[in-house]
Design a protein around this motif. Structure first.
Motif, PDB file in Angstrom:
ATOM      1  N   LYS A 175     113.388  86.666  91.384  1.00  0.00           N
ATOM      2  CA  LYS A 175     113.573  86.702  89.838  1.00  0.00           C
ATOM      3  C   LYS A 175     112.470  85.603  89.393  1.00  0.00           C
ATOM      4  N   ALA A 176     112.372  84.490  90.042  1.00  0.00           N
ATOM      5  CA  ALA A 176     111.338  83.381  89.497  1.00  0.00           C
ATOM      6  C   ALA A 176     109.988  84.102  89.679  1.00  0.00           C
ATOM      7  N   LEU A 177     109.603  84.811  90.620  1.00  0.00           N
ATOM      8  CA  LEU A 177     108.362  85.388  90.859  1.00  0.00           C
ATOM      9  C   LEU A 177     107.995  86.461  89.856  1.00  0.00           C
ATOM     10  N   ALA A 178     109.032  87.195  89.433  1.00  0.00           N
ATOM     11  CA  ALA A 178     108.988  88.161  88.395  1.00  0.00           C
ATOM     12  C   ALA A 178     108.796  87.587  87.016  1.00  0.00           C
ATOM     13  N   ASP A 179     109.614  86.597  86.647  1.00  0.00           N
ATOM     14  CA  ASP A 179     109.322  85.781  85.397  1.00  0.00           C
ATOM     15  C   ASP A 179     107.852  85.076  85.582  1.00  0.00           C
TER      16      ASP A 179
END
Length: 368
Positions: A160-164
């Motif tokens: 999720k951090a990568l996507a955000d």
């Protein structure tokens, strides 16, 4: 630890009101937005076919499951399929190779280089809006004690951090557990840590293993809850046509054919008899009630319905206008017909034998 990291960075609700943020642009309307999404399904249910179909739709800016997409490049990590299988599948879905679809069948595990590999690809191709990871299990590192809520949440949180950070939609393909549950989202393999960290969860469940139909469930922070029927035919998923819509299509087509020769004025019995010559079988009472309760839908298709009451019978007045818009004034002031006051409920579909004959019904494509 610096003083800056110790302090909470707060903002007020008033600041949000004074400086509103732009609304989030969905990648697939009502289904996928920027962030981490998980698509779960049983083995061989058709998840990879759906993933590839999504990739092709986004690359071409074409509709996916009847929903508009935001065009962009795509990175598809097909970690269970090699080039030969991907090539074979792509040929079933598209005649020409789309631009901007980047494929890969090997990647490092989460926390051991995967994030850096994806970000390097994003840096080299800044127009990538969608990354599909097929499947999650291929990039996980299980500890000796197995997976737990904390490890599920940690892995999903890293994705999720990568996507955000990059403003992309990261769709992760995952499996379902075999144990039945009334809540389809509880069928996702692993703990609640995966769905808890993700922005949205999609579950694809076949109604029967050999059936060509399935139900897609979706829920998320930035989308409304979804529950819709799908059909799988010719290696492609599509939204199933509801029975009510199928019935309306049959009626509209039959009436258009009948009214091609001019408007109809007569009783429901006379109309039912004329439709029967086309292989569409209705009882007069059910036909009359159906037409009157669907007059708005018929008008949008160019079929205008009015009624005329006499002492002994009620006449149906039908005419067809091919170029009609969404709004239609059915009163021309000269035909003696008065607009019918709608009955509240919608009738059930015609019962046997008043249903359209099998020969007149369009066949639903079965699954492969």
């Amino acid at each position: 630890m610096t003083n800056e990291t110790k302090e909470l960075k707060t903002y007020t609700m008033q600041e949000l009101y004074e400086h509103p943020l732009e609304p989030m642009a969905c990648l697939v309307d009502g289904l996928l937005a920027p962030g981490l999404y998980i698509l779960g399904g049983s083995p061989k249910v058709g998840k990879s076919w759906m993933a590839l179909q999504l990739c092709l739709a986004v690359c071409g800016g074409k509709a996916f499951l009847g929903r508009a997409t935001r065009e962009g490049e795509v990175l598809y990590l097909a970690l269970e399929d090699g080039p030969q299988r991907l090539h074979s599948r792509a040929l079933r879905l598209a005649d020409t190779a789309p631009k901007g679809l980047h494929l890969c069948h090997r990647a490092a595990p989460i926390g051991q280089g995967l994030e850096q590999q994806i970000e390097a690809q994003l840096a080299g191709h800044p127009h990538i809006r969608l990354v599909v990871l097929d499947t999650l299990q291929k990039v996980r590192c299980e500890s000796g004690s197995g997976l737990s809520y904390s490890s599920d949440y940690e892995d999903a949180g890293a994705l999720k951090a990568l996507a955000d950070r990059n403003g992309i939609c990261l769709l992760v393909i995952h499996h379902l557990r075999k144990m039945a549950d009334d809540d389809p989202f509880n069928r996702l393999s692993g703990t609640n840590g995966l769905a808890g960290a993700a922005d949205g969860t999609l579950i694809l469940m076949r109604n029967k293993r050999q059936d060509g139909t399935a139900t897609l469930y979706a829920t998320g922070r930035d989308i409304e809850d979804v529950e819709e029927e799908l059909e799988f035919a010719d290696c492609r998923w599509s939204r199933a046509v509801p029975q009510e819509q199928l019935q309306l299509t049959l009626v509209v087509n039959a009436l258009k054919k009948l009214l091609a020769a001019g408007e109809f004025r007569g009783t429901a019995t006379e109309l039912a008899a004329q439709l029967e010559t086309q292989g569409s079988y209705w009882s007069p009472a059910i036909l009359s009630k159906y037409l009157q309760s669907h007059d708005d839908a018929l008008a949008r298709c160019g079929i205008l319905l009015e009624t005329k009451r006499t002492n002994s019978k009620r006449l149906l007045c039908l005419r067809y206008e091919a170029q009609i818009g969404d709004f239609c004034d059915t009163s021309d002031g000269s035909d003696g017909c008065d607009s019918y006051s709608r009955t509240g409920g919608i009738p059930s579909l015609p019962s046997q034998p008043s249903q359209p004959s099998p020969a007149s019904r369009p066949s639903l494509a079965s699954g492969i």
